[in-house]
Design an enzyme around this catalytic site. Sequence first.
Site, PDB file in Angstrom:
ATOM      1  N   GLU A  12      48.251  79.227  52.374  1.00  0.00           N
ATOM      2  CA  GLU A  12      48.684  78.843  53.461  1.00  0.00           C
ATOM      3  C   GLU A  12      47.401  78.709  54.787  1.00  0.00           C
ATOM      4  OE1 GLU A  12      52.143  78.957  56.759  1.00  0.00           O
ATOM      5  OE2 GLU A  12      51.474  80.896  55.627  1.00  0.00           O
ATOM      6  N   GLU A  64      60.469  78.364  59.610  1.00  0.00           N
ATOM      7  CA  GLU A  64      59.865  79.792  59.884  1.00  0.00           C
ATOM      8  C   GLU A  64      59.710  79.750  61.605  1.00  0.00           C
ATOM      9  OE1 GLU A  64      56.425  82.351  58.048  1.00  0.00           O
ATOM     10  OE2 GLU A  64      55.719  80.320  58.742  1.00  0.00           O
TER      11      GLU A  64
END
Length: 255
Positions: free
Chosen positions: A141, A238
């Site tokens: 990521e 998130e």
Amino acid sequence: MPKFAANLSMMFTEWDFLDRFAAAADHGFTAVEFLFPYAFRPEDIARRLAAAGLTQALFNLPPGDWDKGERGLACRPERAAEFSASLERAIPYAKATGVRRLHLMSGLGDRNDPHALAAYKAAIRHACATVELFGIDILIEPINGRDMPGYFLNDFPFAAALISKLALPNLKLQFDIYHRQILHGDVTEGLGALLPVTGHVQAASVPKRNEPGTGELDDARIFRHLDQLGYEGYVGCEYRPAAGTVEGLGWFRNA
């Protein structure tokens, strides 16, 4: 709308960690993710997942000493043995939860350092080979430098090129909409271009990382775009609730 996974490291923090699973299910979620499970026994987490009827969408491999500012070990050549041990530490949690995606954090380092790059590639290859036996994907990521200064993997095109070059069947991109907007913008075009190598999507509003729909992006439109693209995975929520988890779930109830 896509399938959403509550991130229990940021959401439902009004409850003790192991009680957050039931809280997420009670408020309509069918899946969860979190940063790290390692403060708890694998069987305890598995029990809470099963009792709540939840799917474990994702969690991170151990990052080193998080409290001392470490954000992964993969790009640190002198920490290769520790990285290997951390990978082994994650396996019992993966088996217990049935998770199919693990996020490998790169660590802090310079992408222009050939030793760091070589270590990172080696760590990815090692992780992919280890978890492939269990049907698990490794995700990488890109993370923006405002939130995580000095993070090695801070560029989406670089991540996509690396995935292509390594050509590992279980190496995928973790496309965080929040980080993408801060790093490059062009979120919907980026999703379209990178969806073939994307294994997981995460969302939060920009710039404050609160609930979807509270920032500069039209998050609902992006979620519809994911549907139009045919994305079938989870979108990890998130984000940090601005004024209480339950109070901020209007976007989810209306999705």
